[in-house]
Design a protein around this motif. Structure first.
Motif, PDB file in Angstrom:
ATOM      1  N   GLU A  95       0.820  -1.060  -0.084  1.00 45.25           N
ATOM      2  CA  GLU A  95      -0.012  -0.151  -0.028  1.00 45.25           C
ATOM      3  C   GLU A  95       0.934   1.222  -0.106  1.00 45.25           C
ATOM      4  O   GLU A  95       0.198   2.427  -0.341  1.00 45.25           O
ATOM      5  CB  GLU A  95      -0.721   0.003   1.311  1.00 45.25           C
ATOM      6  CG  GLU A  95      -1.771  -1.200   1.415  1.00 45.25           C
ATOM      7  CD  GLU A  95      -1.210  -2.485   1.773  1.00 45.25           C
ATOM      8  OE1 GLU A  95      -0.286  -2.326   2.186  1.00 45.25           O
ATOM      9  OE2 GLU A  95      -1.869  -3.558   1.552  1.00 45.25           O
ATOM     10  N   TRP A 144       0.710   4.058  -2.734  1.00 48.43           N
ATOM     11  CA  TRP A 144      -0.410   4.974  -2.803  1.00 48.43           C
ATOM     12  C   TRP A 144      -0.475   5.659  -1.513  1.00 48.43           C
ATOM     13  O   TRP A 144      -0.918   7.071  -1.557  1.00 48.43           O
ATOM     14  CB  TRP A 144      -1.700   4.262  -2.969  1.00 48.43           C
ATOM     15  CG  TRP A 144      -1.646   3.300  -4.056  1.00 48.43           C
ATOM     16  CD1 TRP A 144      -1.453   2.035  -4.300  1.00 48.43           C
ATOM     17  CD2 TRP A 144      -1.735   3.631  -5.368  1.00 48.43           C
ATOM     18  NE1 TRP A 144      -1.469   1.655  -5.672  1.00 48.43           N
ATOM     19  CE2 TRP A 144      -1.758   2.661  -6.320  1.00 48.43           C
ATOM     20  CE3 TRP A 144      -2.198   5.139  -6.028  1.00 48.43           C
ATOM     21  CZ2 TRP A 144      -2.039   2.909  -7.904  1.00 48.43           C
ATOM     22  CZ3 TRP A 144      -2.351   5.110  -7.165  1.00 48.43           C
ATOM     23  CH2 TRP A 144      -2.193   3.898  -8.185  1.00 48.43           C
ATOM     24  N   ARG A 145      -0.343   5.126  -0.202  1.00 51.52           N
ATOM     25  CA  ARG A 145      -0.706   5.959   0.918  1.00 51.52           C
ATOM     26  C   ARG A 145       0.374   6.092   1.641  1.00 51.52           C
ATOM     27  O   ARG A 145       1.478   5.204   1.697  1.00 51.52           O
ATOM     28  CB  ARG A 145      -1.872   5.126   1.797  1.00 51.52           C
ATOM     29  CG  ARG A 145      -1.668   3.872   2.109  1.00 51.52           C
ATOM     30  CD  ARG A 145      -2.448   3.598   3.551  1.00 51.52           C
ATOM     31  NE  ARG A 145      -2.193   2.224   3.937  1.00 51.52           N
ATOM     32  CZ  ARG A 145      -1.234   1.903   4.695  1.00 51.52           C
ATOM     33  NH1 ARG A 145      -0.283   2.494   4.688  1.00 51.52           N
ATOM     34  NH2 ARG A 145      -1.282   0.522   4.754  1.00 51.52           N
ATOM     35  N   ASN A 146       0.472   7.217   2.684  1.00 51.41           N
ATOM     36  CA  ASN A 146       1.645   7.193   3.618  1.00 51.41           C
ATOM     37  C   ASN A 146       1.985   6.082   4.129  1.00 51.41           C
ATOM     38  O   ASN A 146       1.109   5.557   4.749  1.00 51.41           O
ATOM     39  CB  ASN A 146       1.465   8.578   4.314  1.00 51.41           C
ATOM     40  CG  ASN A 146       1.091   9.832   3.686  1.00 51.41           C
ATOM     41  OD1 ASN A 146       1.820  10.060   2.732  1.00 51.41           O
ATOM     42  ND2 ASN A 146       0.371  10.601   4.337  1.00 51.41           N
ATOM     43  N   SER A 179       0.316   6.909   8.548  1.00 54.93           N
ATOM     44  CA  SER A 179      -1.001   7.742   8.759  1.00 54.93           C
ATOM     45  C   SER A 179      -0.987   8.769   9.069  1.00 54.93           C
ATOM     46  O   SER A 179      -1.782   9.538   8.791  1.00 54.93           O
ATOM     47  CB  SER A 179      -2.211   6.601   8.880  1.00 54.93           C
ATOM     48  OG  SER A 179      -2.012   6.269  10.159  1.00 54.93           O
ATOM     49  N   ASP A 213      -1.208  11.853   6.922  1.00 54.98           N
ATOM     50  CA  ASP A 213      -2.671  11.789   6.061  1.00 54.98           C
ATOM     51  C   ASP A 213      -2.912  13.030   6.063  1.00 54.98           C
ATOM     52  O   ASP A 213      -3.029  13.850   7.181  1.00 54.98           O
ATOM     53  CB  ASP A 213      -3.452  10.830   6.320  1.00 54.98           C
ATOM     54  CG  ASP A 213      -3.160   9.356   5.941  1.00 54.98           C
ATOM     55  OD1 ASP A 213      -1.928   9.314   5.552  1.00 54.98           O
ATOM     56  OD2 ASP A 213      -3.793   8.367   6.405  1.00 54.98           O
ATOM     57  N   GLU A 244      -2.284  16.937   0.923  1.00 55.08           N
ATOM     58  CA  GLU A 244      -3.238  16.450  -0.377  1.00 55.08           C
ATOM     59  C   GLU A 244      -4.092  17.515  -0.915  1.00 55.08           C
ATOM     60  O   GLU A 244      -4.226  17.848  -2.034  1.00 55.08           O
ATOM     61  CB  GLU A 244      -4.255  15.312   0.107  1.00 55.08           C
ATOM     62  CG  GLU A 244      -3.545  13.961   0.405  1.00 55.08           C
ATOM     63  CD  GLU A 244      -2.714  13.671   1.883  1.00 55.08           C
ATOM     64  OE1 GLU A 244      -2.355  14.733   2.233  1.00 55.08           O
ATOM     65  OE2 GLU A 244      -2.594  12.645   2.057  1.00 55.08           O
ATOM     66  N   ARG A 261       2.653  11.587  -4.337  1.00 52.43           N
ATOM     67  CA  ARG A 261       2.118  10.687  -5.518  1.00 52.43           C
ATOM     68  C   ARG A 261       2.361  11.151  -6.897  1.00 52.43           C
ATOM     69  O   ARG A 261       2.954  10.616  -7.796  1.00 52.43           O
ATOM     70  CB  ARG A 261       0.700  10.104  -5.028  1.00 52.43           C
ATOM     71  CG  ARG A 261       0.240   9.096  -5.799  1.00 52.43           C
ATOM     72  CD  ARG A 261       0.929   7.805  -6.103  1.00 52.43           C
ATOM     73  NE  ARG A 261       0.427   7.377  -7.164  1.00 52.43           N
ATOM     74  CZ  ARG A 261       0.904   6.057  -7.865  1.00 52.43           C
ATOM     75  NH1 ARG A 261       1.719   5.358  -6.905  1.00 52.43           N
ATOM     76  NH2 ARG A 261       0.748   5.641  -8.902  1.00 52.43           N
ATOM     77  N   GLN A 314       8.559   8.741  -0.403  1.00 41.19           N
ATOM     78  CA  GLN A 314       7.999   8.967   1.074  1.00 41.19           C
ATOM     79  C   GLN A 314       9.203   9.432   2.003  1.00 41.19           C
ATOM     80  O   GLN A 314       8.863  10.462   2.782  1.00 41.19           O
ATOM     81  CB  GLN A 314       7.499   7.768   1.335  1.00 41.19           C
ATOM     82  CG  GLN A 314       6.249   7.277   0.523  1.00 41.19           C
ATOM     83  CD  GLN A 314       5.093   6.875   1.588  1.00 41.19           C
ATOM     84  OE1 GLN A 314       5.080   7.414   2.783  1.00 41.19           O
ATOM     85  NE2 GLN A 314       4.357   6.106   1.086  1.00 41.19           N
TER      86      GLN A 314
END
Ligand SMILES: Cc1cc2nc3c(=O)[nH]c(=O)nc-3n(C[C@H](O)[C@H](O)[C@H](O)COP(=O)(O)OP(=O)(O)OC[C@H]3O[C@@H](n4cnc5c(N)ncnc54)[C@H](O)[C@@H]3O)c2cc1C
Length: 505
Positions: free
Chosen positions: A283, A286-288, A291, A294, A298, A353, A376
């Motif tokens: 994952e 796609w995602r930090n 979290s 987050d 964005e 991203r 990241q």
């Protein structure tokens, strides 16, 4: 005699190819490469990747032909292609290397697993790097890496090929939608991989120590093996073992050369260390990773800044020159990649991203595991690494003080007097007129005030870092992803590694 199907993916070689080896030991070998339309439709795919693979597979096909076989190219999605092949000639086993790829290849591999189960086919997957599938924690990871690298290099003496293949020469037209194929990129193929390694070990690696940070010296001083490792023209084990032998053969006086090659081996270790992160947690493409970060960037994505970055119009000469070098050659050294991402993440405050998607198409050596972990890390969303902010003006001062690099890639900079090289936007208008350069036109104006925007972005990040929930979440990330590598100064540890690898350095 049984027919064994070998599926080539990012492993365009015949030597030290565990899947080919295992299949050849069992029966008649049928070798395939599948051009998957959906794979090449992904946002991270570029024409340069496809062409590099094509060049590499052409050589693979030629090598097979010398032994009475060939590489078959199939077009279509998996597992449908497998059904077609199986209907033509049933096979008992499927062989391939494990792939730590993107979300698409992850889902495709799940579909292939289900297909194999339904057709009672055994799918044997082999580790391609020192990356461990199904790893519980990082505690024994280093010894697993050492074991993998110390294992003998595999070579198949004779292969009995399945004879039903269409023996037409390999034909691989690129999907029409694919873009970006730099004219000055490295070319694919195993012979070039070997030549690059030899040339690095025998000559260029003398400059590794001290030469890898400046974009002026790095193209020669770095090994330039990254695309060959990313597309599997040479195995990581081959590179580690040849380097080890080379180090052992150095004279005791060659201490700088030895230190450089030891630093190079450390990077080979990092290669797998970073890929392991994506393998253990797909994952993070796609995602930090943490979290707690987050929502940090964005909502603020500034498309104008992103366009300026892609167009080499940020106004910071070092950044813009790097973007152009990358566009023209498909390669950039580590420090300059880190600087690009740092500028995107801090003063320009862009989420990693979209920046990573764009860079994936620009890097010939795009390797998802390294790429997304580094994106990241350089953007501060792992929660476990110290904030790394590269100031592009300082990087220019440190690594291109005479402006040779920026003048090579940004012709307008050739007219900028030396005293204004670092911050040309500060040139008084009279001097601009004198030298025939208009800032804001011939040279871009910086998108933002570098110092102010950097301070503001660091403050935002640090405010997050101080939150109790963010602090609490750090432990789980460390447990899953942090390296347990002992300090390189620990001599007893070092000699244990050397002993295991069969090196004495
Ligand atoms: C934002 C960002 C994205 C990156 N994306 C990629 C990528 O998609 N593919 C890729 O191969 N490298 C990537 N790197 C790591 C590094 O920049 C390249 O591996 C290196 O520049 C390739 O040149 P080389 O082979 O001459 O390196 P060398 O210095 O000669 O290193 C030898 C090998 O070690 C590995 N390596 C070197 N540095 C690193 C590192 N920092 N982390 C992990 N492995 C490393 C690579 O396999 C490389 O080929 C990225 C770095 C950053 C900062």
């Amino acid at each position: 005699m049984s027919t064994e199907l070998v599926w080539f993916k990012r492993d365009c070689r015949w030597r030290d190819h565990a899947a080919l080896n295992a299949a050849a030991a069992r029966g008649r070998v049928r070798c395939i490469y599948v051009i998957e339309p959906s794979l090449w439709q992904q946002a991270d795919a570029a024409l340069q990747h496809f062409e590099f693979v094509r060049e590499s597979l052409e050589e693979l096909d030629q090598a097979f032909r010398l032994h009475g076989g060939c590489l078959e190219i199939h077009h279509g999605e998996l597992p449908e292609v497998l059904t077609k092949i199986w209907n033509e000639t049933p096979f008992q086993r499927l062989y391939s290397h494990q792939e730590t790829g993107n979300q698409f290849t992850y889902a495709r591999d799940i579909a292939v697993t289900a297909w194999c189960k339904a057709h009672q086919i055994e799918w044997q997957e082999f580790a391609q790097f020192g990356v461990v599938r199904g790893l519980k924690n990082r505690n024994l990871w280093q010894s697993a890496w050492e074991k993998h690298m110390a294992a003998p290099i595999q070579h198949v003496e004779t292969i009995q090929f399945w004879q039903g293949a269409n023996s037409a020469y390999l034909h691989m037209p690129a999907p029409a939608h694919l873009k970006h194929n730099p004219a000055r990129r490295q070319k694919g193929g195993r012979s070039l991989a070997i030549a690059t390694l030899k040339n690095f070990l025998n000559t260029r690696s003398l400059g590794y120590r001290g030469g890898i940070s400046s974009p002026l010296s790095a193209p020669d001083a770095c090994s330039r093996l990254s695309p060959y490792l990313a597309w599997g023209c040479i195995s990581m084990r081959e590179v580690v073992q040849h380097t080890g032998k080379h180090i052992n053969a150095l004279s005791p006086q060659a201490s700088k050369h030895r230190a450089g090659l030891q630093a190079f081996i450390s990077r080979l270790y990092w290669h797998c260390h970073f890929i392991q992160k994506l393998e253990s947690e797909p994952e993070i493409e796609w995602r930090n990773m943490h979290s707690g970060y987050d929502g940090l960037r964005e909502e603020d994505f500034n498309h104008e800044y992103f366009d300026a970055l892609k167009a080499a119009r940020t106004g910071w000469p070092m950044v813009d020159a790097c973007v152009i070098m990358l566009r023209e050659t498909g390669w950039l050294n580590f420090r300059m990649r880190a600087m690009l991402v740092s500028v995107a993440a801090y003063p320009l405050w862009l989420h990693w991203r979209p920046v990573g998607e764009w860079l994936a198409t620009q890097f010939l050596d795009y390797e998802p595991g390294i790429h997304w972990s580094q994106l990241q890390m350089q953007s501060g969303t792992t929660g476990i690494n110290t904030t790394r902010v590269y100031n592009p003006v300082k990087q220019a001062l440190d690594h291109d003080p005479h402006g040779r690099f920026v003048r090579q890639w940004l012709p307008a900079m050739q007219r900028v007097p030396n005293s204004w090289l670092l911050e040309p936007w500060k040139m008084p208008i009279e001097i601009q007129k004198q030298v025939g350069i208009l800032v804001g036109q011939d040279i871009a104006l910086p998108c933002v005030d570098l110092a102010l925007a950097t301070t503001e972005s660091k403050n935002r990040l640090h405010a997050r870092r101080k939150q109790d929930d963010v602090k609490a979440g750090k432990k789980a990330v460390i447990e899953k992803h942090a390296s347990r590598k002992k300090s390189s100064t620990s001599k007893s540890r070092r000699s244990k590694i050397d002993e295991q690898l069969g090196f004495n350095f």
